[in-house]
Motif scaffolding. Structure first.
Motif, PDB file in Angstrom:
ATOM      1  N   ARG A   7       0.699  -1.729  -0.032  1.00 20.59           N
ATOM      2  CA  ARG A   7       0.136  -0.436   0.024  1.00 20.59           C
ATOM      3  C   ARG A   7       0.913   1.274   0.324  1.00 20.59           C
ATOM      4  O   ARG A   7       0.834   2.347  -1.177  1.00 20.59           O
ATOM      5  N   ASN A   8       2.088   1.924   0.350  1.00 17.36           N
ATOM      6  CA  ASN A   8       2.523   2.297   0.881  1.00 17.36           C
ATOM      7  C   ASN A   8       3.820   2.738  -0.201  1.00 17.36           C
ATOM      8  O   ASN A   8       3.776   3.899  -0.948  1.00 17.36           O
ATOM      9  N   HIS A   9       3.914   1.330  -1.025  1.00 16.42           N
ATOM     10  CA  HIS A   9       4.952   1.322  -2.295  1.00 16.42           C
ATOM     11  C   HIS A   9       3.482   2.396  -3.721  1.00 16.42           C
ATOM     12  O   HIS A   9       4.026   2.760  -4.572  1.00 16.42           O
ATOM     13  N   ALA A  10       2.101   1.312  -3.546  1.00 13.06           N
ATOM     14  CA  ALA A  10       1.495   1.985  -4.137  1.00 13.06           C
ATOM     15  C   ALA A  10       1.272   3.483  -4.436  1.00 13.06           C
ATOM     16  O   ALA A  10       0.684   4.291  -5.616  1.00 13.06           O
ATOM     17  N   ALA A  11       1.189   3.761  -2.780  1.00 11.55           N
ATOM     18  CA  ALA A  11       0.898   5.259  -2.378  1.00 11.55           C
ATOM     19  C   ALA A  11       1.830   5.977  -3.319  1.00 11.55           C
ATOM     20  O   ALA A  11       1.656   7.284  -3.218  1.00 11.55           O
ATOM     21  N   HIS A  12       3.153   5.718  -2.637  1.00  9.51           N
ATOM     22  CA  HIS A  12       3.517   6.321  -2.943  1.00  9.51           C
ATOM     23  C   HIS A  12       5.645   7.006  -3.974  1.00  9.51           C
ATOM     24  O   HIS A  12       6.298   7.516  -4.202  1.00  9.51           O
ATOM     25  N   GLY A  13       5.501   5.120  -4.059  1.00 11.42           N
ATOM     26  CA  GLY A  13       6.016   4.878  -4.628  1.00 11.42           C
ATOM     27  C   GLY A  13       6.462   5.836  -6.313  1.00 11.42           C
ATOM     28  O   GLY A  13       5.587   5.932  -6.879  1.00 11.42           O
ATOM     29  N   VAL A  14       7.836   5.120  -6.779  1.00  9.76           N
ATOM     30  CA  VAL A  14       7.501   5.546  -8.089  1.00  9.76           C
ATOM     31  C   VAL A  14       8.108   3.930  -9.225  1.00  9.76           C
ATOM     32  O   VAL A  14       8.778   2.996  -8.944  1.00  9.76           O
ATOM     33  N   LEU A  15       6.841   4.021  -9.939  1.00  9.54           N
ATOM     34  CA  LEU A  15       6.517   2.974 -10.492  1.00  9.54           C
ATOM     35  C   LEU A  15       6.289   2.592 -12.045  1.00  9.54           C
ATOM     36  O   LEU A  15       6.308   3.868 -12.270  1.00  9.54           O
ATOM     37  N   SER A  16       6.540   1.471 -12.126  1.00  5.19           N
ATOM     38  CA  SER A  16       7.147   1.382 -13.808  1.00  5.19           C
ATOM     39  C   SER A  16       5.787   0.993 -13.976  1.00  5.19           C
ATOM     40  O   SER A  16       4.544   0.659 -13.333  1.00  5.19           O
ATOM     41  N   ARG A  17       5.917   0.860 -15.481  1.00  4.57           N
ATOM     42  CA  ARG A  17       4.517   0.687 -15.890  1.00  4.57           C
ATOM     43  C   ARG A  17       3.770  -0.886 -15.320  1.00  4.57           C
ATOM     44  O   ARG A  17       2.402  -1.150 -15.111  1.00  4.57           O
ATOM     45  N   ALA A  18       4.768  -1.853 -15.363  1.00  2.07           N
ATOM     46  CA  ALA A  18       4.480  -3.718 -15.254  1.00  2.07           C
ATOM     47  C   ALA A  18       3.895  -3.206 -13.761  1.00  2.07           C
ATOM     48  O   ALA A  18       3.323  -3.203 -13.232  1.00  2.07           O
ATOM     49  N   GLU A  19       4.535  -1.964 -13.080  1.00  6.03           N
ATOM     50  CA  GLU A  19       4.015  -2.319 -11.523  1.00  6.03           C
ATOM     51  C   GLU A  19       2.673  -1.387 -10.992  1.00  6.03           C
ATOM     52  O   GLU A  19       1.553  -1.949 -10.450  1.00  6.03           O
ATOM     53  N   TRP A  20       2.296  -0.688 -12.261  1.00  2.00           N
ATOM     54  CA  TRP A  20       0.829   0.343 -12.404  1.00  2.00           C
ATOM     55  C   TRP A  20      -0.347  -0.883 -12.616  1.00  2.00           C
ATOM     56  O   TRP A  20      -1.185  -0.982 -11.428  1.00  2.00           O
ATOM     57  N   ILE A  21       0.057  -1.657 -13.240  1.00  2.40           N
ATOM     58  CA  ILE A  21      -0.658  -2.860 -13.680  1.00  2.40           C
ATOM     59  C   ILE A  21      -0.546  -3.782 -12.778  1.00  2.40           C
ATOM     60  O   ILE A  21      -1.819  -3.997 -11.743  1.00  2.40           O
ATOM     61  N   GLU A  22       0.307  -4.365 -12.643  1.00  2.00           N
ATOM     62  CA  GLU A  22       0.396  -5.069 -10.617  1.00  2.00           C
ATOM     63  C   GLU A  22      -0.499  -4.693  -9.724  1.00  2.00           C
ATOM     64  O   GLU A  22      -1.174  -5.071  -9.064  1.00  2.00           O
ATOM     65  N   LEU A  23      -0.208  -3.898  -9.097  1.00  3.02           N
ATOM     66  CA  LEU A  23      -0.569  -2.503  -7.964  1.00  3.02           C
ATOM     67  C   LEU A  23      -1.926  -2.988  -8.356  1.00  3.02           C
ATOM     68  O   LEU A  23      -3.150  -2.746  -7.169  1.00  3.02           O
ATOM     69  N   ALA A  24      -2.346  -2.603  -9.637  1.00  4.78           N
ATOM     70  CA  ALA A  24      -4.260  -2.144  -9.498  1.00  4.78           C
ATOM     71  C   ALA A  24      -4.720  -3.186  -9.513  1.00  4.78           C
ATOM     72  O   ALA A  24      -6.392  -3.325  -9.608  1.00  4.78           O
ATOM     73  N   ALA A  25      -4.384  -4.274  -9.547  1.00  9.64           N
ATOM     74  CA  ALA A  25      -4.969  -6.002 -10.028  1.00  9.64           C
ATOM     75  C   ALA A  25      -3.969  -6.580  -7.806  1.00  9.64           C
ATOM     76  O   ALA A  25      -4.712  -7.804  -8.447  1.00  9.64           O
ATOM     77  N   ASP A  26      -3.495  -5.923  -7.015  1.00 14.78           N
ATOM     78  CA  ASP A  26      -3.717  -6.088  -6.306  1.00 14.78           C
ATOM     79  C   ASP A  26      -4.486  -7.389  -6.019  1.00 14.78           C
ATOM     80  O   ASP A  26      -6.454  -6.135  -5.689  1.00 14.78           O
ATOM     81  N   PRO A  27      -4.907  -7.630  -4.200  1.00 18.21           N
ATOM     82  CA  PRO A  27      -6.014  -8.652  -3.830  1.00 18.21           C
ATOM     83  C   PRO A  27      -6.540  -7.675  -2.562  1.00 18.21           C
ATOM     84  O   PRO A  27      -7.639  -8.016  -2.519  1.00 18.21           O
ATOM     85  N   SER A  29      -8.053  -4.230  -1.502  1.00 19.61           N
ATOM     86  CA  SER A  29      -8.331  -2.910  -2.084  1.00 19.61           C
ATOM     87  C   SER A  29      -7.683  -2.042  -1.674  1.00 19.61           C
ATOM     88  O   SER A  29      -8.220  -0.871  -1.717  1.00 19.61           O
ATOM     89  N   GLN A  30      -7.334  -2.058  -0.332  1.00 16.64           N
ATOM     90  CA  GLN A  30      -6.711  -0.910  -0.199  1.00 16.64           C
ATOM     91  C   GLN A  30      -5.477  -0.756  -0.290  1.00 16.64           C
ATOM     92  O   GLN A  30      -5.051   0.412  -1.148  1.00 16.64           O
ATOM     93  N   VAL A  31      -4.581  -1.183  -1.311  1.00 19.21           N
ATOM     94  CA  VAL A  31      -3.923  -1.475  -2.401  1.00 19.21           C
ATOM     95  C   VAL A  31      -3.958  -0.635  -3.746  1.00 19.21           C
ATOM     96  O   VAL A  31      -3.507   0.664  -3.613  1.00 19.21           O
ATOM     97  N   ARG A  32      -5.282  -1.249  -3.517  1.00 23.03           N
ATOM     98  CA  ARG A  32      -5.951  -0.687  -4.825  1.00 23.03           C
ATOM     99  C   ARG A  32      -6.529   1.062  -5.227  1.00 23.03           C
ATOM    100  O   ARG A  32      -6.639   1.476  -6.246  1.00 23.03           O
ATOM    101  N   LYS A  33      -6.643   1.320  -3.829  1.00 22.56           N
ATOM    102  CA  LYS A  33      -7.338   2.431  -3.778  1.00 22.56           C
ATOM    103  C   LYS A  33      -6.187   3.484  -3.195  1.00 22.56           C
ATOM    104  O   LYS A  33      -6.162   4.521  -3.662  1.00 22.56           O
ATOM    105  N   ALA A  34      -4.774   2.762  -2.906  1.00 29.32           N
ATOM    106  CA  ALA A  34      -3.855   3.402  -3.249  1.00 29.32           C
ATOM    107  C   ALA A  34      -3.464   3.416  -4.142  1.00 29.32           C
ATOM    108  O   ALA A  34      -2.637   5.013  -4.607  1.00 29.32           O
ATOM    109  N   VAL A  35      -3.523   3.186  -4.877  1.00 29.83           N
ATOM    110  CA  VAL A  35      -3.134   3.909  -6.513  1.00 29.83           C
ATOM    111  C   VAL A  35      -4.513   4.412  -7.191  1.00 29.83           C
ATOM    112  O   VAL A  35      -4.266   5.646  -7.882  1.00 29.83           O
ATOM    113  N   ALA A  36      -5.658   3.874  -6.818  1.00 34.58           N
ATOM    114  CA  ALA A  36      -6.560   4.844  -7.014  1.00 34.58           C
ATOM    115  C   ALA A  36      -6.492   6.568  -6.891  1.00 34.58           C
ATOM    116  O   ALA A  36      -6.998   7.023  -7.661  1.00 34.58           O
ATOM    117  N   GLY A  37      -6.324   6.606  -5.637  1.00 30.59           N
ATOM    118  CA  GLY A  37      -5.832   7.896  -5.147  1.00 30.59           C
ATOM    119  C   GLY A  37      -4.650   8.427  -5.657  1.00 30.59           C
ATOM    120  O   GLY A  37      -4.661   9.974  -5.710  1.00 30.59           O
TER     121      GLY A  37
END
Length: 258
Positions: A7-27, A29-37
């Motif tokens: 969740r912290n990585h999704a909210a604040h990390g510098v993400l590659s394209r592959a990481e964006w896609i992976e975290l958007a599909a994370d099991p 919902s807190q991680v996915r919300k971090a991406v969504a925001g």
């Protein structure tokens, strides 16, 4: 990696394209919300999250100011009324999407569309024929088009006609027409409006409907009107008008007197 770390990585990390896609599909919902925001989220990640199974994730997506149009076109159809409304009214929603909403089967989306004070003329015209009178009611008070106001003045539903009294585009003569409306519900909404000329208020003060006359008492700063209503045959109307006159005038309003 633990959920909190992802969740912290999704909210604040510098993400590659592959990481964006992976975290958007994370099991989680807190991680996915971090991406969504994230306002810098990759558009494809937000598009994927627009159909997320968790409502709170979709809420974060639609509240993101950088939500792309391709995500919003999915969110306008969301079964949740709040999400649908926010998507329709999102500044990134295209005019083409809004035109489609006007003829869609999604009533919550059409109601949200009708509330837009900058809605184009073409979808506005379509909404004047909407099967749901609530949609037309929203359109009546919000439309920025005088031609739509004139058309809704002939609407079959009294609440639709009455809501025109709340629209600043409705002319004084159109308000005088509404004062003659055969339905008391229409006249009561007109009576509650603070946009009418004085002659409309004084005409409504003689209305046969007690409810219409009662709604005039909201205009406590119009002292001549309150003095007239103090003589009303209805105790409820007379007493409310009398109480309005007893309140000291506010310093920030102009007292209408004759």
């Amino acid at each position: 990696m633990k959920v909190s770390e992802r969740r912290n990585h999704a909210a604040h990390g510098v993400l590659s394209r592959a990481e964006w896609i992976e975290l958007a599909a994370d099991p989680s919902s807190q991680v996915r919300k971090a991406v969504a925001g994230r306002e810098d989220a990759m558009p494809d990640a937000l598009i994927a999250l627009a159909t997320d199974e968790t409502k709170s994730v979709r809420e974060v997506v639609v509240e993101n100011p950088t939500c792309p149009g391709d995500a919003l076109v999915k969110l306008v159809c969301d079964p949740d009324p709040y999400i649908s409304r926010e998507a329709v009214q999102h500044p990134n929603t295209t005019s083409q999407t809004r035109a489609w909403v006007a003829i869609s089967g999604h009533v919550h989306a059409r109601r949200a569309l009708a509330q837009l004070e900058d809605l184009d003329a073409t979808p506005s015209a379509r909404l004047t024929e909407d099967d749901d009178w609530h949609v037309r009611e929203e359109l009546a008070w919000a439309t920025p088009h005088a031609v739509i106001v004139a058309q809704l003045l002939r609407d079959a539903h009294p609440r639709v006609r009455g809501s025109l009294a709340l629209n600043p585009l409705t002319t004084d003569n159109q308000r005088r027409t509404l004062a003659q409306d055969p339905n008391a519900e229409t006249r009561a909404i007109l009576a509650s409006s603070d946009r009418n000329p004085d002659d409309v208020y004084f005409e409504l003060a003689r209305d046969k409907s007690t409810n219409v006359r009662f709604w005039l008492t909201v205009h406590g700063t119009n002292r001549p009107l309150m003095k007239l209503l103090m003589k009303d045959p209805s105790d409820m109307v007379a007493n409310t008008a009398r109480n309005s006159l007893r309140r000291p005038p506010r310093s920030d309003v102009v007292i209408i007197d004759r």
